[in-house]
Design a protein around this motif. Sequence first.
Motif, short mmCIF file in Angstrom:
data_model
loop_
_atom_site.label_atom_id
_atom_site.label_comp_id
_atom_site.label_asym_id
_atom_site.label_seq_id
_atom_site.Cartn_x
_atom_site.Cartn_y
_atom_site.Cartn_z
N ILE A 22 -12.62 -4.40 -8.38
CA ILE A 22 -12.15 -3.24 -7.35
C ILE A 22 -12.32 -1.88 -8.07
N PRO A 23 -12.74 -1.24 -6.83
CA PRO A 23 -13.27 0.36 -7.34
C PRO A 23 -12.21 0.96 -8.16
N GLN A 25 -10.94 3.91 -8.44
CA GLN A 25 -10.46 4.93 -7.65
C GLN A 25 -10.42 4.65 -6.38
N HIS A 64 0.88 -4.99 -11.44
CA HIS A 64 1.87 -6.20 -11.78
C HIS A 64 0.98 -7.32 -12.40
N ARG A 92 -6.59 7.07 -16.30
CA ARG A 92 -5.95 6.55 -15.21
C ARG A 92 -5.97 4.88 -15.41
N LEU A 102 -1.05 5.15 -8.68
CA LEU A 102 -0.82 6.31 -7.72
C LEU A 102 -2.10 6.11 -7.02
N SER A 103 -2.15 6.04 -5.76
CA SER A 103 -3.32 6.13 -4.89
C SER A 103 -3.28 6.52 -3.81
N ASP A 125 -7.98 0.82 -3.79
CA ASP A 125 -8.15 0.37 -4.80
C ASP A 125 -7.29 -0.57 -5.45
N LEU A 127 -5.05 -4.49 -5.85
CA LEU A 127 -5.17 -5.80 -5.92
C LEU A 127 -4.12 -6.39 -4.78
N THR A 130 -0.16 -6.35 -4.69
CA THR A 130 0.46 -5.55 -5.47
C THR A 130 1.69 -4.90 -4.83
N1 SAM Z 1 -5.64 4.95 -8.31
C1 SAM Z 1 -4.80 4.34 -9.44
C2 SAM Z 1 -4.10 5.35 -10.36
O1 SAM Z 1 -4.78 6.09 -10.66
O2 SAM Z 1 -3.07 5.10 -10.77
C3 SAM Z 1 -5.24 3.16 -10.00
C4 SAM Z 1 -6.65 3.34 -10.93
S1 SAM Z 1 -6.85 2.00 -11.98
C5 SAM Z 1 -8.16 2.77 -12.91
C6 SAM Z 1 -7.78 1.22 -10.78
C7 SAM Z 1 -8.05 -0.19 -11.22
O3 SAM Z 1 -6.69 -0.89 -11.31
C8 SAM Z 1 -8.78 -1.02 -10.24
O4 SAM Z 1 -10.42 -1.04 -10.42
C9 SAM Z 1 -8.24 -2.56 -10.45
O5 SAM Z 1 -8.87 -3.35 -11.65
C10 SAM Z 1 -6.78 -2.34 -11.13
N2 SAM Z 1 -5.63 -2.66 -10.41
C11 SAM Z 1 -5.46 -2.54 -9.17
N3 SAM Z 1 -4.40 -3.37 -8.60
C12 SAM Z 1 -3.68 -3.69 -9.87
C13 SAM Z 1 -2.70 -4.56 -9.86
N4 SAM Z 1 -1.74 -4.58 -9.15
N5 SAM Z 1 -2.30 -4.87 -11.09
C14 SAM Z 1 -3.19 -4.78 -12.23
N6 SAM Z 1 -4.45 -3.83 -12.00
C15 SAM Z 1 -4.78 -3.28 -10.88
#
Ligand code: SAM
Length: 235
Positions: A22-23, A25, A64, A92, A102-103, A125, A127, A130
């Motif tokens: 997953i990206p 951001q 989650h 982050r 937060l996205s 970004d 899953l 979520t």
């Molecule tokens: N933009 C958001 C933030 O800043 O809060 C997320 C940033 S976090 C570094 C992004 C990563 O969170 C993704 O690459 C993925 O691996 C992870 N991710 C996304 N959804 C998730 C979820 N429901 N539970 C756990 N990890 C998750």
Amino acid sequence: MNHYQFNIIGYVASPYKQKFAIPRQPGLIPEATGQLVLEPPFADDSIVRGIEAFSHLWVVFVFHETADKGWSPMVRPPRLGGNTRKGVFATRATFRPNPIGLSVVKLEGVSRKNGRLILEISGLDLLDGTPILDIKPYLPYSDALPAASGGFADAAPHTAMTVSMSEPAALFCQQQTRYPQLRILIEKVLKQDPRPPYKKQREGEQQYGMTLYNFNIKWIVDGEHNHVTEIIQLP
Ligand code: SAM
């Protein structure tokens, strides 16, 4: 310690079926489309009245998948190669005292299906599955701060990775009329080099796999090149 309890207002439907790849951001892969699926009692039309006037939304959600894994005050951001430690509030990272993310995502449309209210989004970004805590409009006059300093993540990550695809894999993508952006999504995901930092230091060919939508995608990394070997449709 004080506690507050929050209601889950809905869930994310995403092409990303596992954390890996997953990206890091939102906005990095605009071709990634998904949905914010709101369920009763949060699925009433009135709850989103006026939302279509906004191009982008903030999504507040629960990490989650990692919520039960705890947290520590210092983390090693992948962006810094995984060797430098920073305070959790200077990152982050998903492992936080409260596992809340937060996205900002692009709003593509609003629809309704089987009593659920659906916000079509892109650039996510998140899953699949979520849990969503809140949705707010993105306000450019206040939220866009071009002069802000981005610390150790001052610009979008850049890699020199290139991507190619075997003929059967390319043909498979062409045939997916339901997912016309599949090939570009795969290419962009691989171009950002999803491998964890410690694996990037390995020599020789390495094999990887990921699931996007209901497709299992296999590829080989050799130096700075990814070659997609096979795509398998999952049941
Ligand atoms: N933009 C958001 C933030 O800043 O809060 C997320 C940033 S976090 C570094 C992004 C990563 O969170 C993704 O690459 C993925 O691996 C992870 N991710 C996304 N959804 C998730 C979820 N429901 N539970 C756990 N990890 C998750």
